[in-house]
Design an enzyme around this catalytic site. Structure first.
Site, PDB file in Angstrom:
ATOM      1  N   ASP A 102       0.831  -1.203   0.000  1.00  0.00           N
ATOM      2  CA  ASP A 102       0.000   0.000   0.000  1.00  0.00           C
ATOM      3  C   ASP A 102       0.872   1.263   0.000  1.00  0.00           C
ATOM      4  OD1 ASP A 102      -2.174  -1.641   0.136  1.00  0.00           O
ATOM      5  OD2 ASP A 102      -2.417  -1.455   2.310  1.00  0.00           O
TER       6      ASP A 102
HETATM    7  N1  URA Z   1      -1.360  -5.896   3.861  1.00  0.00           N
HETATM    8  C1  URA Z   1      -1.842  -4.640   3.856  1.00  0.00           C
HETATM    9  O1  URA Z   1      -2.904  -4.375   4.398  1.00  0.00           O
HETATM   10  N2  URA Z   1      -1.147  -3.693   3.224  1.00  0.00           N
HETATM   11  C2  URA Z   1       0.048  -3.923   2.622  1.00  0.00           C
HETATM   12  O2  URA Z   1       0.666  -2.992   2.078  1.00  0.00           O
HETATM   13  C3  URA Z   1       0.543  -5.230   2.646  1.00  0.00           C
HETATM   14  C4  URA Z   1      -0.175  -6.206   3.272  1.00  0.00           C
END
Ligand code: URA
Length: 230
Positions: A102
């Site tokens: 993310d």
């Molecule tokens: N899980 C999440 O919620 N975000 C990420 O960036 C990676 C795994």
């Protein structure tokens, strides 16, 4: 050159993988399936694995990057900097991301131009543990580890997550190991307990650990052992 030697000379395959590719009839020379390791590859032969042409002119490349916050796990974005903007390499547009993070998640990100390698790394059957350091808004109770080990139902995908391992490191800090990579998986798992994830950092994927020497935004090429290590 013999086809088994031609394939194992490529950084993406080791000898055992080459033997398997041939046995599973996934290799073609000039359109014809070959399983004999002695089959000849000539100078202008077209060699394919799973219908992907192997281009001797373009070597396979593999990088690990310490993804900083505030950058998009995409190769292009109209608004924000992308992880590809951090890479200064020739032909960098051939690279793709193996396992997205993310916008505000930091940590280990892998980039390559080798689709077979990234597929093997990310497909759920490979079951490579992805380890995250997590900081949350609320306290993490003992109940979390039990629920994560049991699996959490994700209605959108209509599935229950694979057993995950949680190690509580402090009242609001934990290390979580998951074998899948569902959309926002870690945040949704903590979301089950209405607990917001404030910081998320990926430490490793299988045997590949984020190199401590890499500061956020820095990257380096993987070494041969790292490429073949899973
Ligand atoms: N899980 C999440 O919620 N975000 C990420 O960036 C990676 C795994």
């Amino acid at each position: 050159m013999r086809v088994d030697r031609f394939l194992s000379n490529l950084p993406r395959y080791n000898r055992q993988q080459v033997r398997l590719l041939l046995v599973e009839k996934r290799v073609r020379i000039d359109g014809k399936v070959v399983s004999d390791p002695h089959s000849e590859v000539l100078e202008f032969s077209r060699v394919e694995v799973d219908e992907q042409v192997l281009q001797p002119g373009k070597p396979a490349r593999y990088f690990m990057l310490h993804k900083p916050q505030g950058c998009v796990s995409a190769t292009r974005d109209p608004q924000h900097p992308t992880v590809l903007d951090l890479i200064d390499e020739p032909d960098k547009d051939d690279l793709h991301i193996a396992g997205r993070l993310d916008f505000n998640t930091t940590g280990l990100m892998l980039l390559t131009n080798d689709g077979n390698w990234s597929r093997r790394l990310t497909q759920p059957q490979t079951k490579l543990p992805k380890v995250y350091h997590v900081e949350t808004e609320q306290e993490i109770s003992a109940e979390y580890a039990l629920k994560f080990a049991e699996g959490i139902y994700f209605a959108f995908e209509d599935l229950t997550t694979q057993p995950a391992h949680l190690q509580v490191l402090g009242p609001k800090v934990a290390r979580l190991s998951i074998v899948e990579g569902r959309y926002h998986q870690v945040k949704r798992m903590f979301g089950y307990f209405d607990n917001k994830v404030l910081r998320l950092h990926r430490e490793s994927i299988g045997p590949l650990q984020l190199d401590n020497a890499l500061k956020p935004g820095e990257y380096r090429a993987l070494c041969t052992e790292e490429i073949h290590g899973f």
